[in-house]
Design an enzyme around this catalytic site. Structure first.
Site, short mmCIF file in Angstrom:
data_model
loop_
_atom_site.label_atom_id
_atom_site.label_comp_id
_atom_site.label_asym_id
_atom_site.label_seq_id
_atom_site.Cartn_x
_atom_site.Cartn_y
_atom_site.Cartn_z
N SER A 186 0.83 -1.20 0.00
CA SER A 186 0.00 0.00 0.00
C SER A 186 0.87 1.27 0.00
O SER A 186 1.67 1.45 -0.91
CB SER A 186 -0.96 -0.05 1.20
OG SER A 186 -1.97 0.90 1.03
N ASP A 227 -0.10 -4.08 -3.98
CA ASP A 227 -1.22 -3.17 -4.17
C ASP A 227 -0.86 -1.74 -3.75
O ASP A 227 -1.44 -1.18 -2.82
CB ASP A 227 -2.48 -3.64 -3.45
CG ASP A 227 -3.75 -3.21 -4.20
OD1 ASP A 227 -3.65 -2.96 -5.41
OD2 ASP A 227 -4.82 -3.11 -3.59
N HIS A 242 -7.48 -5.66 -0.89
CA HIS A 242 -6.24 -4.88 -0.82
C HIS A 242 -5.11 -5.80 -0.33
O HIS A 242 -4.03 -5.83 -0.92
CB HIS A 242 -6.46 -3.72 0.15
CG HIS A 242 -5.45 -2.62 0.07
ND1 HIS A 242 -4.82 -2.24 -1.10
CD2 HIS A 242 -4.96 -1.80 1.03
CE1 HIS A 242 -4.00 -1.23 -0.84
NE2 HIS A 242 -4.05 -0.96 0.45
#
Ligand SMILES: *[C@@H]1O[C@H](CO)[C@@H](O)[C@H](O)[C@H]1NC(C)=O
Ligand SMILES: *[C@@H]1O[C@H](CO)[C@@H](O)[C@H](O)[C@H]1NC(C)=O
Ligand SMILES: *[C@@H]1O[C@H](CO)[C@@H](O)[C@H](O)[C@H]1NC(C)=O
Length: 499
Positions: free
Chosen positions: A167, A193, A278
């Site tokens: 992330s 991601d 995610h």
């Protein structure tokens, strides 16, 4: 508590007003670009990022303090082993998430050995999202300082370093690669991601990009756009960008049910939903470490719709690659988007097949929208009643291509049972045809013929052609099953007959 903070994430991610990066913010960031200034800061000030060496045998991580050589020794940093640094993302509750130790343990599984360091920037990550975004540059700088220090004090080359960032952590890794001095690059960066908001569409210096390491790979798992924003970045940011299941949603993570989840579980419903897709990127990577014999293969393709037709299963000219840790580290000129399907659970691997079926349909005025099923008889296993639903109408004399995925390795396919499930409409048409024309004529009337089925296996790159086992030109009727065998086998049998 966490759920309230999460609500603010949800509001940020799903708000109607797009958040824009602001000049004022940029100016502050520029301060960190200044190398001299950064040096002075880091020599005077303790690093805000905590470097924790992971040891599978002890509960507590051993803390390595920047510029304190003795801590490297105390923690048993082994200079003959490569270093993998795990970098977390935005934090809701200020705690290290559960996947981090799973990843660290997986890195040491299967006789692999690394120095595994967790870059803990929780104090800077547990902030309002835009502030945490701004802090990614500072943390990137501190990681660059850390790696330079290893190089200066232990001659430990940055080329032995692999940063794995999830992330926001993916962009932290990118900034580490940007800010590290000298022309040599960090060995590898993997972005799991990479975060989308405030990074999507930014220039390559303001996000993770292929320039940031010798080799960069990324896995995109939650790029579903919602009111103009997506949690994960959609654009390619690496040498190889993987889009499992298209990258928008993941199987087993029902984003479309998010509102039901909220109704049912309250705000934790949304947490679970967002986290699921995610974080899938993380578990796909862990899977690649744990299951050496089940490496997922992905294929270059323009988009998921083309991929879904089974057209893209080629491995020629670096068009395919392995997802996760064991990726082939070649560097294409331009970012390559690779697609694959996965299961909803570990091991995630599926086996991809392209089916090319040539239909001969003489009934010109009627276009067919049939559904078919195929059963595959393999040398190891069988896979029965797999549905094939054409994306378009079947008409004329045309070859159609379909993607079929299997959860298990069935070995070489020896036989295909092809069945036209038939629809009410078709049952009706056939009834009509049969009442108008006597049955004997119907049989000779070539309604719908499948002569050959060509199959390509993505994983083995094997190509096979299947021919009707018996007579070729008999039309297939609704609810009928027809058997196809490998053409060479059938020819062999015929040759024998003639001997
Ligand atoms: C950026 O934010 C500052 C205050 O934080 C504000 O004064 C300024 O107008 C903003 N600029 C833009 C371009 O939105
Ligand atoms: C460092 O790793 C190497 C290679 O695995 C190993 O042979 C050596 O014993 C390790 N050194 C220490 C001090 O653990
Ligand atoms: C399909 O090809 C066959 C000959 O192979 C021909 O007789 C038939 O008219 C063609 N059908 C259509 C719809 O073009």
């Amino acid at each position: 508590m966490g759920s309230l903070k999460f609500l603010s994430l949800a509001l940020l991610f799903f708000t109607t007003s797009q958040v824009h990066s602001n000049n004022t913010q940029r100016k502050e960031a520029v301060v960190y670009h200044d190398r001299e200034d950064a040096k002075i800061r880091s020599s005077k000030r303790i690093s805000k990022t905590i470097f924790r060496l992971y040891e599978s045998t002890v509960e507590e991580h051993c803390r390595i303090a920047l510029y304190q050589l003795e801590t490297l020794e105390q923690c048993n940093f082994n200079t003959s082993l490569p270093l993998v640094m795990i970098i977390h993302g935005w934090s809701i509750n200020g705690m290290l998430e559960g996947w981090i130790s799973k990843m660290a343990a997986a890195l040491k599984s299967n006789q692999r050995d690394f120095n595994v360091i967790i870059a803990d920037w929780l104090s800077l990550a547990q902030q309002h999202y835009p502030i945490a975004v701004r802090n990614t540059r500072l943390v990137g700088q501190e990681i660059a300082d850390f790696l330079e220090w290893l190089e200066l004090s232990l001659q430990y080359s940055r080329s032995k370093v692999h940063l794995i960032g999830y992330s926001l952590g993916a962009h932290v890794s990118g900034f580490a690669g940007t800010y590290i001095s000298g022309s040599t690059k960090i060995g590898r960066i993997t972005g799991l991601d990479p975060a989308g908001p405030l990074f999507e569409g930014m220039s390559s210096t303001d996000r993770l990009s292929p320039d940031d390491a010798h080799f960069v790979d990324a896995i995109h798992t939650f790029t579903q756009q919602h009111l103009g924003l997506s949690v994960g970045i959609k654009q390619p940011v690496a040498h190889y960008d993987f889009y499992p299941n298209g990258g928008a949603y993941q199987p087993g993570c029902h984003f479309r049910h998010v509102y039901n989840h909220i109704a049912q579980y309250g705000i934790t419903g949304i947490t679970q939903t967002v986290k699921c897709a995610h974080e899938r990127s993380v578990h796909l990577f862990i899977d690649s470490l744990l299951h050496d014999d089940k490496q997922s293969m992905a294929y270059w393709c323009n988009d998921i719709h083309t991929f879904d037709k089974g057209i893209c299963l080629s491995c020629r000219k670096n068009r395919c690659n392995t997802l996760g840790f064991n990726i082939r580290q070649e560097r294409p000129q331009r970012s390559k988007r690779l697609y694959l399907k996965t299961r909803a659970h570990m091991p995630f691997k599926v086996y991809h097949y392209q089916f090319k079926i040539h239909f001969i349909n003489h009934i010109q005025e009627k276009q067919l929208e049939p559904t078919f099923t195929v059963s595959l008889i393999g040398t190891k296993e069988d896979a029965v009643n797999l549905p094939i639903t054409p994306v378009e109408e079947i008409s004329g004399n045309k070859t159609y291509s379909f993607l079929i995925t299997l959860d298990t390795d069935i070995g070489d396919i020896m036989m295909i049972k092809f069945k036209w499930k038939g629809t009410d409409m078709w049952a009706h048409i056939w009834d009509t045809v049969q009442t108008i024309i006597p049955w004997t004529k119907v049989a000779s009337y070539q309604g719908f013929i499948v002569k050959t089925i060509r199959v390509k296996a993505g994983e083995t790159q094997q190509k096979m052609t299947f021919c009707a086992q018996n007579v070729e030109n008999v039309p297939l009727l609704p609810a009928q099953e027809k058997i196809y065998v490998r053409c060479e086998n059938r020819l062999g049998r015929q040759k024998k007959k003639f001997k």
